[in-house]
Design a protein around this motif. Structure first.
Motif, PDB file in Angstrom:
ATOM      1  N   MET A   1       0.761  -1.257  -0.161  1.00 37.86           N
ATOM      2  CA  MET A   1      -0.291   0.236   0.615  1.00 37.86           C
ATOM      3  C   MET A   1       0.899   1.176  -0.041  1.00 37.86           C
ATOM      4  N   LYS A   2       0.603   2.246  -0.567  1.00 40.35           N
ATOM      5  CA  LYS A   2       1.278   3.627  -1.110  1.00 40.35           C
ATOM      6  C   LYS A   2       0.468   4.878  -1.353  1.00 40.35           C
ATOM      7  N   TYR A   3       0.758   5.873  -1.337  1.00 38.44           N
ATOM      8  CA  TYR A   3       0.116   6.638  -1.223  1.00 38.44           C
ATOM      9  C   TYR A   3      -1.012   6.526  -3.023  1.00 38.44           C
ATOM     10  N   PRO A   4      -1.727   7.275  -3.255  1.00 37.85           N
ATOM     11  CA  PRO A   4      -1.922   8.095  -4.359  1.00 37.85           C
ATOM     12  C   PRO A   4      -1.498   8.364  -5.327  1.00 37.85           C
ATOM     13  N   GLU A  26       7.771  14.264   1.514  1.00 37.60           N
ATOM     14  CA  GLU A  26       6.315  13.697   1.524  1.00 37.60           C
ATOM     15  C   GLU A  26       5.565  14.662   2.525  1.00 37.60           C
ATOM     16  N   LEU A  30       1.883  16.061   1.631  1.00 39.74           N
ATOM     17  CA  LEU A  30       0.968  16.886   1.923  1.00 39.74           C
ATOM     18  C   LEU A  30       0.369  17.605   1.876  1.00 39.74           C
ATOM     19  N   LEU A  33      -2.174  19.216  -0.097  1.00 48.04           N
ATOM     20  CA  LEU A  33      -3.150  19.126  -0.179  1.00 48.04           C
ATOM     21  C   LEU A  33      -4.383  20.116   0.588  1.00 48.04           C
TER      22      LEU A  33
ATOM     23  N   ASN B  62      -9.318   7.223   3.878  1.00 50.66           N
ATOM     24  CA  ASN B  62      -7.677   7.425   4.193  1.00 50.66           C
ATOM     25  C   ASN B  62      -8.072   8.419   2.677  1.00 50.66           C
ATOM     26  N   LEU B  63      -6.330   9.184   2.254  1.00 52.37           N
ATOM     27  CA  LEU B  63      -6.332   9.626   0.939  1.00 52.37           C
ATOM     28  C   LEU B  63      -6.255   8.434  -0.828  1.00 52.37           C
ATOM     29  N   SER B  64      -7.364   8.903  -1.449  1.00 60.59           N
ATOM     30  CA  SER B  64      -8.145   7.258  -2.482  1.00 60.59           C
ATOM     31  C   SER B  64      -8.068   8.163  -3.489  1.00 60.59           C
ATOM     32  N   ILE B  71      -6.419  -0.103   0.614  1.00 65.04           N
ATOM     33  CA  ILE B  71      -5.944  -1.081   1.622  1.00 65.04           C
ATOM     34  C   ILE B  71      -7.710  -1.135   1.966  1.00 65.04           C
ATOM     35  N   LYS B  89      -0.984  10.500   7.011  1.00 61.62           N
ATOM     36  CA  LYS B  89       0.340  10.200   6.482  1.00 61.62           C
ATOM     37  C   LYS B  89       0.562   8.920   7.710  1.00 61.62           C
ATOM     38  N   VAL B  91      -1.398   6.749   7.686  1.00 63.09           N
ATOM     39  CA  VAL B  91      -1.829   5.274   8.176  1.00 63.09           C
ATOM     40  C   VAL B  91      -0.147   4.782   7.236  1.00 63.09           C
ATOM     41  N   ILE B  92       0.455   4.891   6.745  1.00 66.72           N
ATOM     42  CA  ILE B  92       1.512   5.089   5.529  1.00 66.72           C
ATOM     43  C   ILE B  92       2.201   4.292   6.634  1.00 66.72           C
ATOM     44  N   GLU B  95       1.639   0.774   8.008  1.00 68.51           N
ATOM     45  CA  GLU B  95       2.013   0.456   6.567  1.00 68.51           C
ATOM     46  C   GLU B  95       3.180  -0.145   5.972  1.00 68.51           C
ATOM     47  N   LYS B  96       3.746   0.936   6.490  1.00 69.61           N
ATOM     48  CA  LYS B  96       5.791   0.868   6.000  1.00 69.61           C
ATOM     49  C   LYS B  96       6.377  -0.267   7.306  1.00 69.61           C
TER      50      LYS B  96
END
Lengths: 204, 204
Positions: A1-4, A26, A30, A33, B62-64, B71, B89, B91-92, B95-96
């Motif tokens: 999973m990564k950013y859009p 990063e 962000l 936005l 989440n951003l999408s 996810i 952020k 979430v990232i 996830e990492k």
């Protein structure tokens, strides 16, 4: 999973800017936005414009959106003095001081044989042409006090030698407000070498 | 005399980004001139896309770039656990680590009455709905250890009280590798309060 992908693209683009690493890129991506749409439009368009609208002044090589830059267009300046600088941003620095009213000449670099930058890669021949054609009386070399800066200053002063033009160099020395104890030895050496006579007794 | 308007616009836009002042903005704006056209196109378009393409996941916030984020689209995760975080952020970050396989819920802030941020300004009611509808068995609160984080954790744990769901909070304590002498007193207090029983004698 990564950013859009849009965010990933922004991160990659910010990373291309000097001094911006992964983490900062990063954070900046962000933060985009949260910026209002109007600013984003200006940002986006200005980036595109930087490739299409920004040119170099055909006379002094400063950044310009027209054939001649705003300074070269200004007829009310002293047309006998040229200040030679390395980059366009140096022009802004001097202009902010508001004490120099001559014109500029932007070399776009300094002579550096190790990096493969030779005199012919810089705007030096156009400088010689200007000195001749515009009947310049003084060329002020305002380059940084490094080996490259000194080499370039020396080269230019030699190439202008026979043109009957005064060549000067901005003073290198102790910066105002600095403690002499903390100034590096090279600067101190320069300051000593370039010392000025301030004796009031003119007979001495 | 100033920079061409394109450069001035770029400086103003860079200044809107967090942590970037006048000097840095000027340096970044000028560095844009040295970036290749392809990157500039991606940069420019991604900025526009940030306003048009980036949405929030309708499920977890989440951003999408689509209705559901990557996810939430993934059916192979543990659908019994929800990890509640403050921002996308975070979430990232999790996830990492690659150790959490449940789903997330992004609050988009923390309760902070002084800043006028109340529970109804955050995505808390949608969290309650999810816990009910998705038959969640554990909600992990992964908020920062500040007054706002603690307030939000407390609020959420109260509001989920009657829903027969386990509520846990990530551990706050001494960071790995830190010298105990240099850790602030609040962290040390947390670490002491949240101490874990590691006795091997189970009868004791």
């Amino acid at each position: 999973m990564k950013y859009p992908s849009t965010i990933l693209n922004l991160i990659e683009c910010f990373k291309k800017l000097p001094g911006i690493g992964e983490k900062t890129a990063e954070r900046l991506a962000l933060s985009v936005l949260d910026i209002d749409s109007e600013t984003i439009d200006i940002f986006s368009n200005s980036l595109k414009d930087s490739k299409t609208k920004i040119k170099r002044c055909t006379k002094c090589n400063n950044l310009s959106e027209s054939e001649l830059c705003e300074i070269c267009k200004d007829k009310n300046r002293n047309n006998k003095i040229l200040c030679v600088v390395e980059e366009p941003k140096n022009v802004i620095l001097f202009e902010k001081l508001n004490i120099f009213d001559g014109y500029y000449h932007v070399l776009d670099g300094l002579i550096s044989p190790i990096d493969g930058i030779n005199p012919e890669d810089l705007n030096i021949s156009s400088l010689v042409d200007r000195v001749k054609k515009e009947k310049i009386e003084e060329v002020i070399l305002a380059l940084k006090p490094s080996i490259e800066g000194e080499t370039t200053s020396l080269y230019i002063s030699r190439i202008l030698e026979d043109l009957n033009v005064k060549i000067s160099k901005i003073a290198y020395g102790i910066p105002i407000g600095a403690e002499i104890d903390y100034v590096d030895s090279l600067t101190l050496e320069m300051a000593l070498e370039n010392r000025m006579d301030i004796s009031t007794n003119k007979d001495s």
